[in-house]
Design an enzyme around this catalytic site. Structure first.
Site, mmCIF file in Angstrom:
data_model
loop_
_atom_site.group_PDB
_atom_site.id
_atom_site.type_symbol
_atom_site.label_atom_id
_atom_site.label_comp_id
_atom_site.label_asym_id
_atom_site.label_seq_id
_atom_site.Cartn_x
_atom_site.Cartn_y
_atom_site.Cartn_z
ATOM 1 N N GLN A 1 0.374 69.121 -35.159
ATOM 2 C CA GLN A 1 -0.482 68.447 -34.184
ATOM 3 C C GLN A 1 -1.295 69.437 -33.358
ATOM 4 O O GLN A 1 -2.517 69.398 -33.368
ATOM 5 C CB GLN A 1 0.345 67.544 -33.270
ATOM 6 C CG GLN A 1 -0.507 66.589 -32.446
ATOM 7 C CD GLN A 1 0.271 65.366 -31.984
ATOM 8 O OE1 GLN A 1 1.388 65.113 -32.418
ATOM 9 N NE2 GLN A 1 -0.326 64.587 -31.106
ATOM 10 N N ASP A 2 -0.625 70.329 -32.624
ATOM 11 C CA ASP A 2 -1.350 71.379 -31.918
ATOM 12 C C ASP A 2 -0.448 72.599 -31.786
ATOM 13 O O ASP A 2 0.750 72.523 -32.061
ATOM 14 C CB ASP A 2 -1.904 70.900 -30.572
ATOM 15 C CG ASP A 2 -0.848 70.675 -29.510
ATOM 16 O OD1 ASP A 2 0.333 70.474 -29.867
ATOM 17 O OD2 ASP A 2 -1.194 70.688 -28.319
ATOM 18 N N PRO A 3 -1.004 73.744 -31.405
ATOM 19 C CA PRO A 3 -0.200 74.971 -31.374
ATOM 20 C C PRO A 3 0.912 74.896 -30.325
ATOM 21 O O PRO A 3 0.850 74.124 -29.370
ATOM 22 C CB PRO A 3 -1.226 76.055 -31.004
ATOM 23 C CG PRO A 3 -2.560 75.478 -31.352
ATOM 24 C CD PRO A 3 -2.427 74.005 -31.111
ATOM 25 N N ASN B 1 -0.933 69.326 -26.125
ATOM 26 C CA ASN B 1 -2.060 68.427 -26.397
ATOM 27 C C ASN B 1 -3.183 68.544 -25.365
ATOM 28 O O ASN B 1 -4.009 67.643 -25.239
ATOM 29 C CB ASN B 1 -1.595 66.964 -26.490
ATOM 30 C CG ASN B 1 -0.626 66.738 -27.627
ATOM 31 O OD1 ASN B 1 -0.871 67.171 -28.752
ATOM 32 N ND2 ASN B 1 0.489 66.080 -27.348
#
Length: 217
Positions: free
Chosen positions: A61-63, A129
């Site tokens: 999804q994100d780092p 996020n």
């Protein structure tokens, strides 16, 4: 920015000048505060796994948003950093599925054609996020669309509801989808554990006449 073949293919799915918008976003984001990963690693997934060699996608999804964790590859952290909970669970499932892996930098997967892509390529420090919905999704959706156009089979590994929504872009019948709940502690016991994504991926690749991934490397 990215491997040149990726760059040309991705551009065909984006509005004109979108790369310029991305660069402007990055200039502002990195000038205004601490952002992960380091800027030179934002496009690392596309730099270390060329399009023509990509045979598996693992979509995050994100780092990671903690210090020194994010390295530009989904779920992976540098060897000297403790594995975050989701990665601990991924390695637990790998151990149950194929065997134990004693390191948690996943770069060796990337060098074997496993594209470790996050849907969002940057994150503000400490804000999960925090860059979602701002710039990245059209770009990374375009990456999936590029993979969908490949003539050779790709195994798309989609963990969790967010990743599974991307099935809408995978319409080529040559490709394969492996999906399950996310490996996070909140959902890992709802079907991630026991899903055997690694052996299933290799079984698909070998059936297609392709070389499996050495997941323990």
């Amino acid at each position: 920015m990215a491997h040149s073949i990726w760059h040309e293919k991705i551009k065909s799915f984006l509005p004109e000048h979108y790369y310029g918008r991305i660069n402007h976003f990055l200039d502002e984001a990195y000038a205004s505060g601490l952002v992960y990963p380091q800027r030179e690693n934002v496009f690392k997934a596309l730099q270390v796994t060329p399009l023509e060699e990509t045979k598996v996608l693992i979509l995050g999804q994100d780092p990671y948003h903690g210090p020194k964790q994010a390295q530009g590859l989904s779920f992976s952290v540098p060897e000297e950093i403790s594995a975050p909970p989701s990665l601990i669970n991924i390695l637990k499932e790998l151990a149950d599925d194929i065997g134990p892996r004693d390191h948690h930098d996943l770069s060796t997967w990337a060098s074997q054609g496993v594209l470790l892509l996050n849907a969002c390529l940057t994150v503000p420090a400490g804000q999960a996020n925090g860059h979602a919905g701002l710039i990245w999704e059209p770009f990374t959706d375009a990456v999936i669309k590029v993979l969908n156009e490949k003539d050779s089979p790709v195994v798309f590994i989609l963990w969790g509801a967010y990743a599974r929504k991307k099935k809408a872009f995978i319409t080529n019948p040559k490709h394969h989808i492996i999906e399950s709940p996310h490996p996070s502690p909140l959902s890992s016991y709802r079907g991630f554990f026991g899903s055997k994504p690694f052996s299933r991926t290799n079984a698909i690749l070998e059936k297609e006449g392709m070389t499996g991934v050495d997941w323990l490397k």
